[in-house]
Design a protein around this motif. Structure first.
Motif, PDB file in Angstrom:
ATOM      1  N   ALA A  19       1.029  -0.833  -0.248  1.00 48.76           N
ATOM      2  CA  ALA A  19      -0.146   0.065   0.173  1.00 48.76           C
ATOM      3  C   ALA A  19       1.230   0.760  -0.173  1.00 48.76           C
ATOM      4  O   ALA A  19       0.691   2.092  -1.332  1.00 48.76           O
ATOM      5  N   VAL A  20       1.846   1.211   1.162  1.00 50.57           N
ATOM      6  CA  VAL A  20       3.441   2.711   1.238  1.00 50.57           C
ATOM      7  C   VAL A  20       3.125   2.548  -0.790  1.00 50.57           C
ATOM      8  O   VAL A  20       3.212   3.617  -1.196  1.00 50.57           O
ATOM      9  N   LEU A  21       3.469   1.312  -1.013  1.00 55.54           N
ATOM     10  CA  LEU A  21       4.297   2.096  -2.717  1.00 55.54           C
ATOM     11  C   LEU A  21       3.195   2.679  -4.127  1.00 55.54           C
ATOM     12  O   LEU A  21       3.572   3.081  -4.980  1.00 55.54           O
ATOM     13  N   ALA A  22       1.842   1.557  -3.888  1.00 54.92           N
ATOM     14  CA  ALA A  22       0.921   1.636  -4.450  1.00 54.92           C
ATOM     15  C   ALA A  22       0.107   3.802  -4.005  1.00 54.92           C
ATOM     16  O   ALA A  22      -1.015   4.738  -5.462  1.00 54.92           O
ATOM     17  N   THR A  23       1.136   4.395  -2.755  1.00 57.04           N
ATOM     18  CA  THR A  23       0.311   5.665  -2.817  1.00 57.04           C
ATOM     19  C   THR A  23       0.281   6.295  -3.537  1.00 57.04           C
ATOM     20  O   THR A  23       1.529   7.242  -4.358  1.00 57.04           O
ATOM     21  N   GLU A  24      -0.955   7.443  -3.616  1.00 56.02           N
ATOM     22  CA  GLU A  24      -0.297   8.110  -4.847  1.00 56.02           C
ATOM     23  C   GLU A  24      -0.282   9.831  -4.162  1.00 56.02           C
ATOM     24  O   GLU A  24      -0.939  10.232  -2.819  1.00 56.02           O
ATOM     25  N   VAL A  25       0.410  10.154  -4.896  1.00 53.43           N
ATOM     26  CA  VAL A  25       0.219  12.062  -4.374  1.00 53.43           C
ATOM     27  C   VAL A  25      -0.524  13.027  -4.386  1.00 53.43           C
ATOM     28  O   VAL A  25      -1.343  12.727  -5.767  1.00 53.43           O
ATOM     29  N   SER A  26      -1.033  13.057  -3.324  1.00 54.08           N
ATOM     30  CA  SER A  26      -2.138  13.838  -3.512  1.00 54.08           C
ATOM     31  C   SER A  26      -2.254  15.184  -4.137  1.00 54.08           C
ATOM     32  O   SER A  26      -1.217  16.121  -4.214  1.00 54.08           O
ATOM     33  N   GLU A  27      -3.477  16.285  -4.577  1.00 57.97           N
ATOM     34  CA  GLU A  27      -2.872  17.735  -4.401  1.00 57.97           C
ATOM     35  C   GLU A  27      -2.915  18.072  -3.585  1.00 57.97           C
ATOM     36  O   GLU A  27      -1.895  19.743  -3.702  1.00 57.97           O
ATOM     37  N   GLU A  28      -2.805  18.345  -2.667  1.00 57.84           N
ATOM     38  CA  GLU A  28      -2.062  19.541  -1.151  1.00 57.84           C
ATOM     39  C   GLU A  28      -0.742  18.679  -1.295  1.00 57.84           C
ATOM     40  O   GLU A  28       0.255  19.859  -1.067  1.00 57.84           O
ATOM     41  N   THR A  29      -0.504  17.646  -1.224  1.00 50.73           N
ATOM     42  CA  THR A  29       1.320  17.426  -1.335  1.00 50.73           C
ATOM     43  C   THR A  29       1.950  17.759  -2.285  1.00 50.73           C
ATOM     44  O   THR A  29       2.714  18.254  -1.839  1.00 50.73           O
ATOM     45  N   ALA A  30       1.269  17.667  -3.808  1.00 50.52           N
ATOM     46  CA  ALA A  30       2.487  18.089  -4.664  1.00 50.52           C
ATOM     47  C   ALA A  30       2.722  19.594  -4.500  1.00 50.52           C
ATOM     48  O   ALA A  30       3.637  20.595  -4.554  1.00 50.52           O
ATOM     49  N   ARG A  31       1.400  20.609  -3.502  1.00 48.61           N
ATOM     50  CA  ARG A  31       0.929  22.277  -3.513  1.00 48.61           C
ATOM     51  C   ARG A  31       2.070  22.588  -2.404  1.00 48.61           C
ATOM     52  O   ARG A  31       3.123  23.156  -2.634  1.00 48.61           O
ATOM     53  N   LEU A  32       2.166  21.549  -1.562  1.00 43.68           N
ATOM     54  CA  LEU A  32       3.044  21.436  -0.433  1.00 43.68           C
ATOM     55  C   LEU A  32       4.835  21.463  -1.148  1.00 43.68           C
ATOM     56  O   LEU A  32       5.381  22.531  -1.345  1.00 43.68           O
ATOM     57  N   LEU A  33       4.606  20.979  -1.798  1.00 37.11           N
ATOM     58  CA  LEU A  33       6.144  20.033  -2.913  1.00 37.11           C
ATOM     59  C   LEU A  33       6.422  21.562  -3.212  1.00 37.11           C
ATOM     60  O   LEU A  33       7.658  22.119  -3.481  1.00 37.11           O
ATOM     61  N   GLY A  34       5.653  21.928  -4.007  1.00 35.45           N
ATOM     62  CA  GLY A  34       6.137  23.151  -5.345  1.00 35.45           C
ATOM     63  C   GLY A  34       5.820  24.435  -4.217  1.00 35.45           C
ATOM     64  O   GLY A  34       7.173  25.020  -4.291  1.00 35.45           O
ATOM     65  N   GLU A  35       5.226  24.505  -3.031  1.00 39.64           N
ATOM     66  CA  GLU A  35       5.768  25.684  -2.470  1.00 39.64           C
ATOM     67  C   GLU A  35       7.663  25.585  -1.930  1.00 39.64           C
ATOM     68  O   GLU A  35       7.961  26.209  -2.006  1.00 39.64           O
ATOM     69  N   ARG A  36       7.377  24.664  -1.151  1.00 40.98           N
ATOM     70  CA  ARG A  36       9.429  24.341  -0.647  1.00 40.98           C
ATOM     71  C   ARG A  36      10.064  24.213  -1.696  1.00 40.98           C
ATOM     72  O   ARG A  36      10.932  24.790  -1.183  1.00 40.98           O
ATOM     73  N   ASP A  37       9.473  24.318  -2.923  1.00 39.31           N
ATOM     74  CA  ASP A  37      10.580  24.148  -4.380  1.00 39.31           C
ATOM     75  C   ASP A  37      10.779  25.601  -4.418  1.00 39.31           C
ATOM     76  O   ASP A  37      11.676  25.979  -4.700  1.00 39.31           O
ATOM     77  N   ARG A  38       9.768  25.585  -3.898  1.00 40.10           N
ATOM     78  CA  ARG A  38      10.126  28.193  -4.369  1.00 40.10           C
ATOM     79  C   ARG A  38      11.051  28.510  -3.524  1.00 40.10           C
ATOM     80  O   ARG A  38      11.648  29.590  -3.597  1.00 40.10           O
ATOM     81  N   GLU A  39      10.377  27.636  -1.779  1.00 34.72           N
ATOM     82  CA  GLU A  39      11.046  29.112  -0.943  1.00 34.72           C
ATOM     83  C   GLU A  39      12.674  28.297  -0.927  1.00 34.72           C
ATOM     84  O   GLU A  39      13.730  28.743  -0.443  1.00 34.72           O
ATOM     85  N   ARG A  40      12.818  27.088  -1.769  1.00 36.53           N
ATOM     86  CA  ARG A  40      14.362  26.397  -1.802  1.00 36.53           C
ATOM     87  C   ARG A  40      15.305  27.093  -3.071  1.00 36.53           C
ATOM     88  O   ARG A  40      15.926  26.460  -2.425  1.00 36.53           O
ATOM     89  N   GLY A  41      14.343  27.509  -4.206  1.00 34.33           N
ATOM     90  CA  GLY A  41      15.254  27.082  -5.185  1.00 34.33           C
ATOM     91  C   GLY A  41      15.371  26.339  -5.553  1.00 34.33           C
ATOM     92  O   GLY A  41      14.725  24.986  -5.409  1.00 34.33           O
ATOM     93  N   LYS A  42      15.708  26.150  -6.910  1.00 31.04           N
ATOM     94  CA  LYS A  42      15.935  25.026  -8.034  1.00 31.04           C
ATOM     95  C   LYS A  42      16.581  23.741  -7.052  1.00 31.04           C
ATOM     96  O   LYS A  42      17.872  24.142  -6.195  1.00 31.04           O
ATOM     97  N   GLY A  43      17.091  22.546  -7.349  1.00 34.23           N
ATOM     98  CA  GLY A  43      17.329  21.082  -6.541  1.00 34.23           C
ATOM     99  C   GLY A  43      16.399  21.002  -5.860  1.00 34.23           C
ATOM    100  O   GLY A  43      17.276  19.751  -5.224  1.00 34.23           O
TER     101      GLY A  43
END
Length: 241
Positions: free
Chosen positions: A197-221
């Protein structure tokens, strides 16, 4: 009769794996291990293993070949079956991760101690330098076979393979710390279900949004956490959250 070096080494390893499991790898002195093994010579442990790292390596080497052989066998069987439905492929690979380790629950020669030690290693950040240079390690092979079943973000950014590995070790250590003599078949099958089930877990909209926010804070990479592995864990599978 002079002491038998091989027997002395085995006693030291047995004492170490028990004390490392019960009190933590860094929670027991080498002197205590030496005494628990019945060694009057205070330098016996250093003579056989050099230091704590050498002793820990001997504990892992005692159990590692059996696990490697069994996991490679299961992965051979998986590859021989060709293309499988995705859900079946995930559970088959989850079983190849879990079953070789779960067999140690029934190993009276320190198997349960070994599982508790491995959980300690997996939880360390950064991980200790116990990774072998052997590219044929079964856990590396498992990671490569699992990769096509995961999305790029789960593989490279959320480290879902590492999460599956960590769940496996944590749950096996918890079981190993409990009473002996239980039937572990149901526990093992359910753990395989959970890992699948862990391997099958889909990325939720919330997680994708938070990833994007973190990337913008950290910059590229952001997202590629290159940390050393433990007993074959790949570098990109380290925690990055």
């Amino acid at each position: 009769m002079p002491p038998n070096p091989e027997a002395t080494g085995r006693r030291l390893v047995a004492a170490a794996e028990r004390l490392f499991a019960e009190r933590g790898i860094d929670g027991v002195s080498l002197r205590e291990i030496n005494g628990a093994a019945g060694q009057r010579n205070s330098t016996a442990l250093q003579y056989h293993f050099g230091d704590r790292a050498g002793l820990l390596g001997a504990v892992l080497a005692k159990h590692h070949p059996e696990i490697e052989a069994r996991r490679h066998q299961l992965l051979d069987e998986y590859e021989s079956r060709g293309d499988l439905p995705e859900a079946e492929a995930r559970r088959t690979l989850a079983a190849a991760l879990v079953r070789p380790m779960a067999a140690k629950l029934a190993d009276p020669d320190g198997g349960r101690h070994y599982l508790r030690i491995m959980e300690q290693l997996v939880q360390r950040t950064p991980f200790p330098a116990t990774r072998s240079a052997d590219p044929g390690q079964s856990i590396d092979r498992w990671r490569e076979l699992v990769a096509p079943l995961l999305s790029e973000v789960a593989l490279r950014r959320l480290h879902q393979r590492f999460m599956a590995i960590r769940v496996t070790y944590v749950e096996l250590a918890r079981r190993a710390a409990g009473p002996e003599g239980r039937d572990d078949r149901l526990f093992t099958s359910h753990l395989i279900d959970v890992v699948s089930a862990v391997l099958a877990t889909e990325v939720s909209e919330e997680t994708a949004r938070l990833l994007g926010e973190r990337d913008r804070e950290r910059g590229k990479g952001a997202g590629e956490a290159l940390v050393p592995g433990t007993a074959g864990l790949g570098a990109e599978d380290g925690p990055d959250r």
